[in-house]
Scaffold this active site. Structure first.
Site, mmCIF file in Angstrom:
data_model
loop_
_atom_site.group_PDB
_atom_site.id
_atom_site.type_symbol
_atom_site.label_atom_id
_atom_site.label_comp_id
_atom_site.label_asym_id
_atom_site.label_seq_id
_atom_site.Cartn_x
_atom_site.Cartn_y
_atom_site.Cartn_z
ATOM 1 C CB CYS A 49 -1.212 -0.340 0.995
ATOM 2 S SG CYS A 49 -2.035 1.625 1.328
ATOM 3 C CB CYS A 64 -2.925 2.777 -1.147
ATOM 4 S SG CYS A 64 -3.333 1.037 -0.718
ATOM 5 C CE LYS A 92 -5.207 4.222 -5.542
ATOM 6 N NZ LYS A 92 -5.304 2.460 -5.890
ATOM 7 C CE1 TYR A 125 -7.417 -1.529 -6.892
ATOM 8 C CE2 TYR A 125 -9.668 -3.367 -6.641
ATOM 9 C CZ TYR A 125 -8.408 -2.740 -5.301
ATOM 10 O OH TYR A 125 -8.704 -2.261 -4.207
ATOM 11 C CD GLU A 158 -7.209 2.285 -8.859
ATOM 12 O OE1 GLU A 158 -8.191 2.206 -7.882
ATOM 13 O OE2 GLU A 158 -6.039 2.032 -8.643
ATOM 14 C CG HIS A 194 -28.139 22.072 -1.792
ATOM 15 N ND1 HIS A 194 -28.798 21.313 -2.349
ATOM 16 C CD2 HIS A 194 -28.541 23.678 -1.911
ATOM 17 C CE1 HIS A 194 -28.783 22.155 -3.938
ATOM 18 N NE2 HIS A 194 -29.026 23.249 -2.893
ATOM 19 C CD GLU A 202 -27.581 18.232 -2.091
ATOM 20 O OE1 GLU A 202 -28.635 17.920 -1.784
ATOM 21 O OE2 GLU A 202 -27.200 18.626 -3.157
HETATM 22 P P1 FAD Z 1 1.400 -6.252 1.926
HETATM 23 O O1 FAD Z 1 1.166 -4.745 2.176
HETATM 24 O O2 FAD Z 1 1.666 -6.893 0.554
HETATM 25 O O3 FAD Z 1 2.633 -6.602 2.851
HETATM 26 C C1 FAD Z 1 3.602 -7.441 3.192
HETATM 27 C C2 FAD Z 1 5.212 -7.232 3.477
HETATM 28 O O4 FAD Z 1 5.731 -8.779 3.376
HETATM 29 C C3 FAD Z 1 6.199 -6.958 2.096
HETATM 30 O O5 FAD Z 1 6.365 -5.736 2.586
HETATM 31 C C4 FAD Z 1 6.402 -7.296 1.808
HETATM 32 O O6 FAD Z 1 7.909 -7.351 1.022
HETATM 33 C C5 FAD Z 1 6.825 -8.248 2.773
HETATM 34 N N1 FAD Z 1 7.436 -9.813 3.132
HETATM 35 C C6 FAD Z 1 7.140 -10.831 2.224
HETATM 36 N N2 FAD Z 1 7.581 -11.682 2.502
HETATM 37 C C7 FAD Z 1 8.001 -11.422 3.367
HETATM 38 C C8 FAD Z 1 9.101 -13.000 4.134
HETATM 39 N N3 FAD Z 1 9.457 -14.214 3.341
HETATM 40 N N4 FAD Z 1 9.634 -12.633 5.242
HETATM 41 C C9 FAD Z 1 9.539 -10.985 5.707
HETATM 42 N N5 FAD Z 1 9.149 -9.686 5.081
HETATM 43 C C10 FAD Z 1 8.784 -10.660 4.093
HETATM 44 N N6 FAD Z 1 -6.190 -1.306 -1.588
HETATM 45 C C11 FAD Z 1 -6.509 -0.669 -1.208
HETATM 46 O O7 FAD Z 1 -7.594 -0.259 0.432
HETATM 47 N N7 FAD Z 1 -7.285 0.745 -1.280
HETATM 48 C C12 FAD Z 1 -6.572 1.207 -2.349
HETATM 49 O O8 FAD Z 1 -6.471 2.458 -3.098
HETATM 50 C C13 FAD Z 1 -5.498 0.133 -2.926
HETATM 51 N N8 FAD Z 1 -4.491 0.205 -4.600
HETATM 52 C C14 FAD Z 1 -3.359 -0.038 -4.584
HETATM 53 C C15 FAD Z 1 -3.178 -0.436 -5.861
HETATM 54 C C16 FAD Z 1 -2.435 -0.939 -6.082
HETATM 55 C C17 FAD Z 1 -1.151 -0.817 -7.479
HETATM 56 C C18 FAD Z 1 -2.075 -2.391 -5.831
HETATM 57 C C19 FAD Z 1 -0.963 -3.374 -6.112
HETATM 58 C C20 FAD Z 1 -2.619 -2.599 -4.242
HETATM 59 C C21 FAD Z 1 -3.768 -1.590 -3.598
HETATM 60 N N9 FAD Z 1 -4.021 -1.663 -2.817
HETATM 61 C C22 FAD Z 1 -5.434 -0.459 -2.192
HETATM 62 C C23 FAD Z 1 -4.280 -3.031 -2.198
HETATM 63 C C24 FAD Z 1 -3.502 -3.194 -1.028
HETATM 64 O O9 FAD Z 1 -2.041 -2.276 -1.174
HETATM 65 C C25 FAD Z 1 -3.288 -4.533 0.028
HETATM 66 O O10 FAD Z 1 -4.594 -4.881 -0.004
HETATM 67 C C26 FAD Z 1 -2.454 -4.196 0.662
HETATM 68 O O11 FAD Z 1 -1.429 -3.930 1.097
HETATM 69 C C27 FAD Z 1 -2.438 -5.393 1.246
HETATM 70 O O12 FAD Z 1 -1.381 -5.986 3.101
HETATM 71 P P2 FAD Z 1 -0.719 -7.067 3.323
HETATM 72 O O13 FAD Z 1 0.111 -6.309 4.954
HETATM 73 O O14 FAD Z 1 -1.573 -8.212 3.202
HETATM 74 O O15 FAD Z 1 0.843 -6.581 2.696
HETATM 75 P P1 NA7 Z 2 -6.621 -9.763 -10.485
HETATM 76 O O1 NA7 Z 2 -9.017 -9.026 -9.822
HETATM 77 O O2 NA7 Z 2 -6.702 -10.857 -9.817
HETATM 78 O O3 NA7 Z 2 -7.589 -9.200 -11.587
HETATM 79 C C1 NA7 Z 2 -6.376 -10.081 -13.130
HETATM 80 C C2 NA7 Z 2 -7.246 -9.018 -14.316
HETATM 81 O O4 NA7 Z 2 -6.167 -9.220 -15.440
HETATM 82 C C3 NA7 Z 2 -8.249 -9.641 -15.038
HETATM 83 O O5 NA7 Z 2 -9.083 -8.240 -15.682
HETATM 84 C C4 NA7 Z 2 -8.003 -10.780 -15.892
HETATM 85 O O6 NA7 Z 2 -8.905 -10.957 -16.720
HETATM 86 C C5 NA7 Z 2 -6.655 -10.063 -16.014
HETATM 87 N N1 NA7 Z 2 -5.890 -10.755 -17.027
HETATM 88 C C6 NA7 Z 2 -5.600 -12.240 -16.076
HETATM 89 N N2 NA7 Z 2 -4.095 -13.037 -16.411
HETATM 90 C C7 NA7 Z 2 -4.277 -12.859 -17.776
HETATM 91 C C8 NA7 Z 2 -4.151 -12.901 -19.017
HETATM 92 N N3 NA7 Z 2 -2.802 -13.603 -18.986
HETATM 93 N N4 NA7 Z 2 -4.062 -12.367 -20.251
HETATM 94 C C9 NA7 Z 2 -4.492 -11.049 -20.104
HETATM 95 N N5 NA7 Z 2 -5.607 -10.959 -19.094
HETATM 96 C C10 NA7 Z 2 -5.407 -11.864 -18.107
HETATM 97 O O7 NA7 Z 2 -5.971 -8.906 -10.600
HETATM 98 P P2 NA7 Z 2 -5.154 -7.092 -10.149
HETATM 99 O O8 NA7 Z 2 -4.010 -7.172 -9.802
HETATM 100 O O9 NA7 Z 2 -6.149 -5.681 -11.056
HETATM 101 O O10 NA7 Z 2 -5.645 -6.761 -8.317
HETATM 102 C C11 NA7 Z 2 -5.717 -6.991 -7.376
HETATM 103 C C12 NA7 Z 2 -5.735 -7.161 -6.638
HETATM 104 O O11 NA7 Z 2 -4.590 -6.430 -6.257
HETATM 105 C C13 NA7 Z 2 -7.061 -6.144 -6.134
HETATM 106 O O12 NA7 Z 2 -8.128 -6.996 -5.297
HETATM 107 C C14 NA7 Z 2 -6.437 -5.331 -5.059
HETATM 108 O O13 NA7 Z 2 -7.256 -5.267 -3.958
HETATM 109 C C15 NA7 Z 2 -5.632 -5.329 -5.643
HETATM 110 P P3 NA7 Z 2 -10.284 -11.577 -16.633
HETATM 111 O O14 NA7 Z 2 -11.061 -11.031 -15.546
HETATM 112 O O15 NA7 Z 2 -9.512 -12.990 -15.909
HETATM 113 O O16 NA7 Z 2 -10.722 -12.633 -18.432
#
Ligand code: FAD
Ligand code: NA7
Length: 516
Positions: free
Chosen positions: A78, A83, A86, A220, A224, A491, A496
């Site tokens: 995040c 998050c 982004k 998403y 995004e 408003h 609203e």
């Molecule tokens: P993470 O935050 O992924 O933390 C896991 C940590 O563990 C990482 O630092 C990793 O390096 C570390 N780690 C892994 N393996 C080991 C190991 N063996 N030893 C030590 N450390 C390790 N969520 C929202 O709510 N709002 C948003 O707008 C949003 N936007 C997103 C946009 C993007 C592009 C992405 C990819 C995700 C977004 N999310 C958003 C999702 C959100 O980021 C995740 O749901 C959240 O960070 C999950 O938290 P977590 O604690 O499970 O894992």
């Molecule tokens: P998602 O939610 O698993 O979606 C993956 C997207 O990529 C989805 O649109 C898939 O299409 C598409 N997809 C998957 N494999 C392929 C291949 N091989 N070729 C083309 N398109 C593909 O992943 P996100 O990373 O976007 O989000 C995961 C979570 O991360 C989300 O919940 C956030 O909280 C943060 P499909 O619908 O399967 O046809």
């Protein structure tokens, strides 16, 4: 000490990072009450809360660089690659739109404006680094031992760690929480995908503009990222294999993608890439086919960057979980957990993205982590409630929702047993700006039975997350349609409009809001 799991007894000697570590013989004493593996949203919240409740806590966080070599600091997905960067970049795109509108509001801008990626990226990266530092300070303040170490389970009470210099260590803990999150996937059968592509792990850390970009994947993250790039003025194409925003309300998803298409993102619907190849010019030639076409005629285009947003995989490899008795879901690879976040080993827990069936969102990871810490410290028995979690998709047209989609409500209750109220509204700020408001829409899905309990709220428009946060709370408190109608609006706002909604889909009446 908690009873040892069957998994622990099965292990005689444990192989960690290529070396054998001897099995520990436990007395009642462990080094820590709690060791958390993963210092992201869930892990940090859990470790800080536990320490505040008097537990002796260590948190291990180690970031494996992305395939392309991008690295970042403490705080997890995040903070570093999700998050936060982004939303900041999304805001940069929103500012661009505001600048377009500003002339009509009387602002005179000196000449044509352009966007400088390097300035934005630097600012975002500096802010993220300040958050990395802030998390370190907070851990120190709360007496959580932070170890920049990659963790792995030795047995149910032992964690083997390895730091970036190859130094090993072993910790013991009464309880262990796994919060290792997930990482972006690459497609497996597309030559050149890993070699030449980037993911969301890289995008926000690029020093230079990605230029003309192909984004593959329409959940998403993909939408995004494509929205940000388009909003910053880059030539952006989104490749969609099937539908956009699978799992979300599909009428709302179509509004989001329709708005993106109308505002400059090129869409290739029903297509999948077949290869990525680097040309002598440095450009990437991408070939793709249409999924449904019988004769698979390949098409191609060249891009500066290809961004894979094809899903995320849980970060469990190397944690030694099955060997210790922690069961993984065979389909998703995520950790199987009970309602109290407990894994199949009684003193090992999993929270956040790595846990099976949990929403992949920061607030749920944080809340689950805090509640777990309170339970482990014996302060509470409250479980995390994963129902009706609100979320927002930060596309150029933001989409916020909580509760059931119309499709899910239909499936669960039957078409005849739900009432859908809807409205097309025009945000006040769109009027003078003469912005197209045809995608600004609200949908309230209710039970049809007398109390008309609200099952789902859906909103597209400006600041969707801000609009929905309070309504999401009311939905969790059992909001009914009558209560929504009784609410006094603020408003003039977009929010609203939710309190004024009165046209049912069933009536077939025009749902366009007119007047104040
Ligand atoms: P993470 O935050 O992924 O933390 C896991 C940590 O563990 C990482 O630092 C990793 O390096 C570390 N780690 C892994 N393996 C080991 C190991 N063996 N030893 C030590 N450390 C390790 N969520 C929202 O709510 N709002 C948003 O707008 C949003 N936007 C997103 C946009 C993007 C592009 C992405 C990819 C995700 C977004 N999310 C958003 C999702 C959100 O980021 C995740 O749901 C959240 O960070 C999950 O938290 P977590 O604690 O499970 O894992
Ligand atoms: P998602 O939610 O698993 O979606 C993956 C997207 O990529 C989805 O649109 C898939 O299409 C598409 N997809 C998957 N494999 C392929 C291949 N091989 N070729 C083309 N398109 C593909 O992943 P996100 O990373 O976007 O989000 C995961 C979570 O991360 C989300 O919940 C956030 O909280 C943060 P499909 O619908 O399967 O046809």
């Amino acid at each position: 000490m908690a009873a040892f799991s069957a998994g622990r007894h099965r292990l005689k000697r444990l192989c960690t990072f290529g070396v054998q570590i001897p099995r520990r013989h436990f007395t009642a004493e462990c080094d820590y009450d709690l060791v958390v593996i993963g210092g992201g949203s869930g892990g940090l919240a859990c470790s800080k809360e536990a320490a505040q409740l008097g537990q002796k806590v260590a948190v291990l966080d180690y970031v494996e660089p992305s395939v392309r070599g991008t690295r970042w600091g403490l705080g997890g997905t995040c903070v570093n690659v999700g998050c936060i960067p982004k939303k900041l970049m999304h805001h940069a795109a929103v500012l661009g739109l505001a600048m377009e509108d500003s002339g009509r509001f009387g602002w005179r801008l000196p000449g044509p404006v352009s966007h400088d990626w390097a300035t934005l990226a630097q600012a975002v990266q500096n802010y993220v680094k300040s958050l990395n530092w802030g998390h370190r300070v907070q851990l120190q303040d709360r007496r959580v031992k932070y170890l920049n170490v990659k963790g792995r389970l030795g047995d149910a009470h032992t964690i083997a760690g390895l730091d970036s210099r190859g130094r090993e260590m072993t910790l013991t803990a009464k309880n262990i929480v796994i919060a290792t999150g997930g990482r972006p996937k690459y497609p497996t059968h597309v030559p050149g995908a890993r070699e030449f592509g980037i993911t969301s792990d890289d995008l926000f850390w690029l020093k230079e503009s990605p230029g003309k970009t192909l984004v593959v994947g329409a959940s998403y993250v993909g939408l995004e990222c494509a929205g940000v790039l388009t909003g910053l003025g880059l030539d952006t194409t989104l490749m969609v294999r099937s539908v956009a925003l699978r799992g979300f309300d599909q009428q709302m998803a179509r509004l989001v993608t329709g708005h993106m298409e109308a505002h400059g993102t090129r869409f290739h619907w029903g297509c999948v890439p077949t290869s990525v190849e680097k040309l002598p010019s440095g450009l990437l030639r991408v070939k793709w086919v249409e999924v449904e076409r019988v004769e698979q005629e390949e098409r191609e285009d060249v891009f500066d960057s290809v961004l894979w947003a094809v899903g995320r995989a849980p970060d469990t490899a190397g944690l030694n979980l099955p060997e210790v008795g922690v069961q993984l879901d065979p389909d998703t690879g995520k950790i199987v957990v009970a309602t109290d976040e407990r894994t199949t080993v009684s003193n090992v827990y999993a929270i956040g993205d790595v846990a099976e069936g949990r929403p992949e969102l920061t607030p749920t990871a944080v809340q689950a982590g805090k509640l777990l810490a309170r339970r482990l410290a014996g302060q509470s028995s409250q479980l995390m409630d994963y129902e009706n979690v609100p979320t927002t998709v930060f596309t150029p047209l933001e989409y916020g929702c909580v509760g059931l989609s119309e499709e899910s409500a239909e499936r669960r209750y039957g078409r005849d047993n739900i009432e859908v109220y809807h409205a097309f509204y025009k945000p006040l700020e769109f009027t003078i700006a003469e912005r197209d408001a045809s995608c600004c829409y609200i949908k309230v899905v209710c039970e049809r039975a007398s109390a008309q309990r609200v099952l789902g709220l859906h909103f597209t428009g400006p600041s969707a997350g801000e609009v929905l946060q309070g309504f999401a709370l009311s939905l969790r408190c059992g909001l009914t349609y009558a209560q929504l109608q009784d609410a006094v609006g603020i408003h003039p706002t977009c929010a609203e409009e939710l309190t004024k909604i009165h046209i049912t889909k069933r009536s077939g009446l025009d749902a366009t809001v007119t007047g104040c």
